[in-house]
Design a protein around this motif. Structure first.
Motif, PDB file in Angstrom:
ATOM      1  N   MET A 185     -21.966 110.974 -89.232  1.00 52.86           N
ATOM      2  CA  MET A 185     -22.512 109.650 -88.918  1.00 52.86           C
ATOM      3  C   MET A 185     -21.799 109.086 -87.697  1.00 52.86           C
ATOM      4  O   MET A 185     -20.668 108.615 -87.807  1.00 52.86           O
ATOM      5  CB  MET A 185     -22.311 108.729 -90.133  1.00 52.86           C
ATOM      6  N   PRO A 186     -22.414 109.157 -86.520  1.00 48.87           N
ATOM      7  CA  PRO A 186     -21.721 108.771 -85.286  1.00 48.87           C
ATOM      8  C   PRO A 186     -21.309 107.296 -85.281  1.00 48.87           C
ATOM      9  O   PRO A 186     -22.041 106.440 -85.782  1.00 48.87           O
ATOM     10  CB  PRO A 186     -22.762 109.034 -84.192  1.00 48.87           C
ATOM     11  N   TYR A 187     -20.137 107.057 -84.703  1.00 49.48           N
ATOM     12  CA  TYR A 187     -19.705 105.681 -84.490  1.00 49.48           C
ATOM     13  C   TYR A 187     -20.574 105.060 -83.404  1.00 49.48           C
ATOM     14  O   TYR A 187     -21.226 105.746 -82.620  1.00 49.48           O
ATOM     15  CB  TYR A 187     -18.225 105.657 -84.079  1.00 49.48           C
ATOM     16  N   ARG A 188     -20.561 103.746 -83.348  1.00 48.83           N
ATOM     17  CA  ARG A 188     -21.387 103.011 -82.392  1.00 48.83           C
ATOM     18  C   ARG A 188     -21.134 103.495 -80.962  1.00 48.83           C
ATOM     19  O   ARG A 188     -19.992 103.649 -80.552  1.00 48.83           O
ATOM     20  CB  ARG A 188     -21.064 101.521 -82.510  1.00 48.83           C
ATOM     21  N   GLU A 189     -22.207 103.765 -80.264  1.00 47.73           N
ATOM     22  CA  GLU A 189     -22.162 104.158 -78.835  1.00 47.73           C
ATOM     23  C   GLU A 189     -21.509 105.523 -78.617  1.00 47.73           C
ATOM     24  O   GLU A 189     -21.124 105.840 -77.494  1.00 47.73           O
ATOM     25  CB  GLU A 189     -21.422 103.110 -77.976  1.00 47.73           C
TER      26      GLU A 189
END
Ligand SMILES: [Zn+2]
Lengths: 87, 183
Positions: free
Chosen positions: B35-39
């Motif tokens: 789940m990628p972190y923001r940006e």
């Protein structure tokens, strides 16, 4: 009824959880008066025509979306991600 | 020392077959939810390409194969299948091992889509839901991941706790297809 999820495309209504008018995106600023908070917590418009609602694509992608629809014609007019609408 | 034997979620329940539709359990090996972190989407996709030769999938798509691939798994989520989460992914994303968390089946046969259509609201017509398309949806009220992996082959994942319910629901759907007779 089908809703146009901006991520998944058009999907069946049963995949979504309904959270009412998109007022949660217009939370009063810190220090707003009691009247603003009273309106935010308790009062809702009941439009005949265009309205904006929050829906959660619960058993789909998991995004919160803002759906614009017409309460008179039942037409679904469009949807955007809530994270974008809130910016 | 205790001799612990791994058990697949569905090993006593499948395979089954009706109306030429076959359902079998699939062992996908390692499953890692990313789940990628923001940006950080682009940096994560670059890291995945460097480590695995596979890029982050577009929404509703799969890259690679179900033997070794990346399955879109919801908003800002994808599941790594059959590979170790190497390459410093945790610098860009939350990474969680879910290898034992899912019951997985493959449904195959000319009438497989007909059976699935009894359980999910996703539009499964071949021109709409194409090979390598994937959806998070519900399957008989269970949260599911549904992927078309071949002309008449679908991969279904549900939480492991729903293994028996999945087989029960699929059994009823296959019976329904059988009762309708041939097309
Ligand atoms: Zn969605």
């Amino acid at each position: 009824m089908r809703l146009p999820c901006p991520i998944c495309g058009e999907r069946d209504r049963r995949e979504f959880y309904y959270a009412g008018h998109a007022v949660a995106l217009e939370r009063p600023q810190e220090g707003a008066g009691a009247e603003a908070w009273d309106y935010y917590v308790h009062n809702r418009d009941n439009p005949c025509g265009e309205t904006r609602d929050l829906w959660f694509h619960e058993s789909g992608c998991g995004a919160w979306i803002v759906v614009t629809r017409d309460t008179a014609s039942h037409a679904v007019l469009g949807a955007v991600l809530a994270e974008e609408a809130a910016r | 020392m205790a001799d612990l034997k791994p058990r697949m979620p569905l090993e006593s329940l499948l395979p089954m077959e009706a109306s030429g539709v076959r359902v079998r359990e699939v062992d996908l090996g390692a499953l890692t939810l990313v789940m990628p972190y923001r940006e950080r989407d682009a940096a994560l996709s670059d890291a995945l390409e460097a480590a695995q030769g596979l890029r982050w999938p577009e929404p509703g798509r799969m890259t690679g194969t179900t033997g070794r691939g990346i399955l879109w798994f919801g908003r800002a989520q994808a599941m790594l299948i059959g590979m170790a989460p190497e390459g410093g992914l945790e610098d860009h994303a939350a990474v969680a091992d879910q290898s034992d968390g899912w019951a997985v089946v493959e449904i195959e046969g000319d009438r497989a889509a007909e059976a699935l259509a009894r359980l999910t609201p996703v539009d499964l017509r071949p021109g709409v839901f194409e090979i390598r398309h994937t959806a998070r949806t519900e399957l008989g009220h269970m949260a599911a991941s549904l992927t078309r992996t071949g002309k008449a082959t679908y991969l279904v994942m549900v939480f492991r706790a729903f293994a028996h319910t999945l087989v029960h629901e699929l059994g009823i759907a296959l019976q329904g297809v059988a009762a309708r007779g041939g097309r």
